[in-house]
Structures are given as structure tokens and as C-alpha cells.
Write a protein that holds these residues in place. Structure first.
Motif, PDB file in Angstrom:
ATOM      1  N   LEU A   2      -4.442   0.078  -2.735  1.00 32.66           N
ATOM      2  CA  LEU A   2      -5.694   0.666  -2.254  1.00 32.66           C
ATOM      3  C   LEU A   2      -5.812   2.077  -2.809  1.00 32.66           C
ATOM      4  CD1 LEU A   2      -5.849  -0.432   1.486  1.00 32.66           C
ATOM      5  CD2 LEU A   2      -7.364  -1.126  -0.366  1.00 32.66           C
ATOM      6  N   GLY A  41      -9.078  -5.537  -1.941  1.00 31.94           N
ATOM      7  CA  GLY A  41      -8.535  -4.229  -2.284  1.00 31.94           C
ATOM      8  C   GLY A  41      -9.499  -3.407  -3.109  1.00 31.94           C
ATOM      9  N   SER A  42      -8.934  -2.573  -3.975  1.00 36.98           N
ATOM     10  CA  SER A  42      -9.722  -1.654  -4.798  1.00 36.98           C
ATOM     11  C   SER A  42      -9.869  -2.185  -6.212  1.00 36.98           C
ATOM     12  CB  SER A  42      -9.023  -0.288  -4.868  1.00 36.98           C
ATOM     13  OG  SER A  42      -8.884   0.269  -3.594  1.00 36.98           O
ATOM     14  N   ARG A  78       0.846  -1.191   0.000  1.00 40.61           N
ATOM     15  CA  ARG A  78       0.000   0.000   0.000  1.00 40.61           C
ATOM     16  C   ARG A  78       0.884   1.244   0.000  1.00 40.61           C
ATOM     17  NH1 ARG A  78      -3.873   0.727   4.278  1.00 40.61           N
ATOM     18  NH2 ARG A  78      -4.128  -1.493   4.473  1.00 40.61           N
ATOM     19  N   GLN A  95     -14.304  -1.099  -3.213  1.00 42.68           N
ATOM     20  CA  GLN A  95     -13.349  -1.800  -2.356  1.00 42.68           C
ATOM     21  C   GLN A  95     -14.006  -3.086  -1.872  1.00 42.68           C
ATOM     22  OE1 GLN A  95     -10.380  -0.075  -0.974  1.00 42.68           O
ATOM     23  NE2 GLN A  95     -10.772   1.817  -2.053  1.00 42.68           N
TER      24      GLN A  95
END
Length: 192
Positions: A78, A110-111, A55, A106
Motif C-alpha cells: 500500500l 491495493g495500490s 504492508r 487504490q
């Protein structure tokens, strides 16, 4: 998936030289250059695509390229926000996808960019890296970085400052403090 590309680096560092000097109880400026290098090394060890946390710490902009469309395009970090989604056609022209055609979402992994169910995906795509998603990631400014990440960085910098050689022959050797792993464990992104 292609490796992500850093578009805009963070505007500041997580730790300042003065913060590190206070932690090390240093008053002079003789070691400032070394401390700046150690801060950069600790940041590189933790931050971004190649860092062990998986991240970003300070807000920064990344680009992730994809070869083809899917309803969900998984991002490697993220994301705070999507800056743009661009598509390159086979003739080389680039078009921006309207933000109304996708959302940033999300989940436990994660994204990802999720395209609307009724979005009509372009079919005449460039051979490779036809879709470019630009996004911001990170906690924001240095003040927003969690204290456990900052403390782990202080411990790393202090350890490297006191143990400047890669090999120590004839003495008791020291590895990284266990506290570093304990502080970072809750922040790690695993399985992305």
C-alpha cells in the motif's frame, strides 16, 4: 513482477526498548540488547514485503521495477505517495516521467500507478527492469501505527523473551498466543 527493493528503511522502530521493558515489567538494562533483537525480529515478521501483513508499518521508501508499460502498474505494498517513475531506454539513458502523466490509485486489492489515457508510452525500453516506480509506504511515524499491531508485537516479543529455545523437550510447549493472530487479522493484506 520483480521483487520490490527497499530504498530507505524506516527512521525509527515501531516499539522502543523502554516500551517493551514496561510491558515485561523489567527495570534493569541487562536485557536491553536481547530486547532490541526481539523487537527487530517481531518487526521483520510483520513489516514490509516479506512480512506476514503484506504492508509497511513505519514510513519507508520502496522501488518496484517493471519490464514493460501497462496502463496500470500494480504496486506490491500500500503506497502513500509516488516519489518518481523512471524509464530506462535501450541505450541505458534514464528519463523521469512527469507526475502529470500518472496518478496513484487504490482499490480493494491495493495500490497502483495509473497512467493517463493519452500518455504516449516510450517504446524503446531496456531489456529488463526498464520502469522503476519509487514510492513511500507505511502508516507514517511510530505513533501512527495501529494499536493492535503494536500489541501483537508486544505479545510476540514477550513470548520469545520467555521461551528462548526453539525446542522444549519434556515440558509443556507453548505456541504463539492466539491473540497475536486475532490482533493482526484486520491489518493483513491478502491476495496482492
Amino acid at each position: 513482477m520483480h521483487a520490490p527493493v527497499l530504498v530507505t528503511a524506516p527512521a525509527e522502530t515501531v516499539l522502543s526498548v523502554d516500551e517493551v521493558k514496561a510491558h515485561l515489567r523489567l527495570d534493569d538494562t541487562d536485557q536491553d540488547s536481547l530486547l532490541a533483537i526481539l523487537i527487530a525480529a517481531a518487526t521483520a515478521h510483520l513489516d514490509g514485503w516479506s512480512g506476514i501483513l503484506g504492508r509497511c508499518l513505519i514510513e519507508q521508501t520502496w522501488r518496484q521495477n517493471f519490464d514493460e508499460f501497462a496502463q496500470c502498474l500494480r504496486l506490491p505494498l500500500l503506497a502513500l505517495a509516488i516519489s518518481s517513475v523512471k524509464v530506462q531506454a535501450s541505450d541505458g539513458t534514464i528519463a523521469t516521467v512527469a507526475a502529470s502523466n500518472y496518478t496513484l490509485q487504490q482499490d480493494e486489492v491495493g495500490s497502483f500507478v495509473r497512467f493517463k489515457d493519452d500518455y504516449d508510452y516510450p517504446s524503446d525500453l531496456y531489456q529488463t527492469k526498464a520502469i522503476a516506480v519509487e514510492f513511500t509506504a507505511g502508516y507514517g511515524a511510530a505513533a501512527a501505527v495501529p494499536a493492535n499491531a503494536k500489541m501483537a508485537m508486544l505479545l510476540l516479543v514477550a513470548h520469545w523473551f520467555e521461551n528462548r529455545e526453539a525446542v522444549n523437550i519434556g515440558n509443556i510447549t507453548s505456541t504463539l498466543p492466539f491473540a497475536v493472530d486475532a490482533l493482526l487479522a484486520p491489518l493483513r493484506r491478502i491476495g496482492i
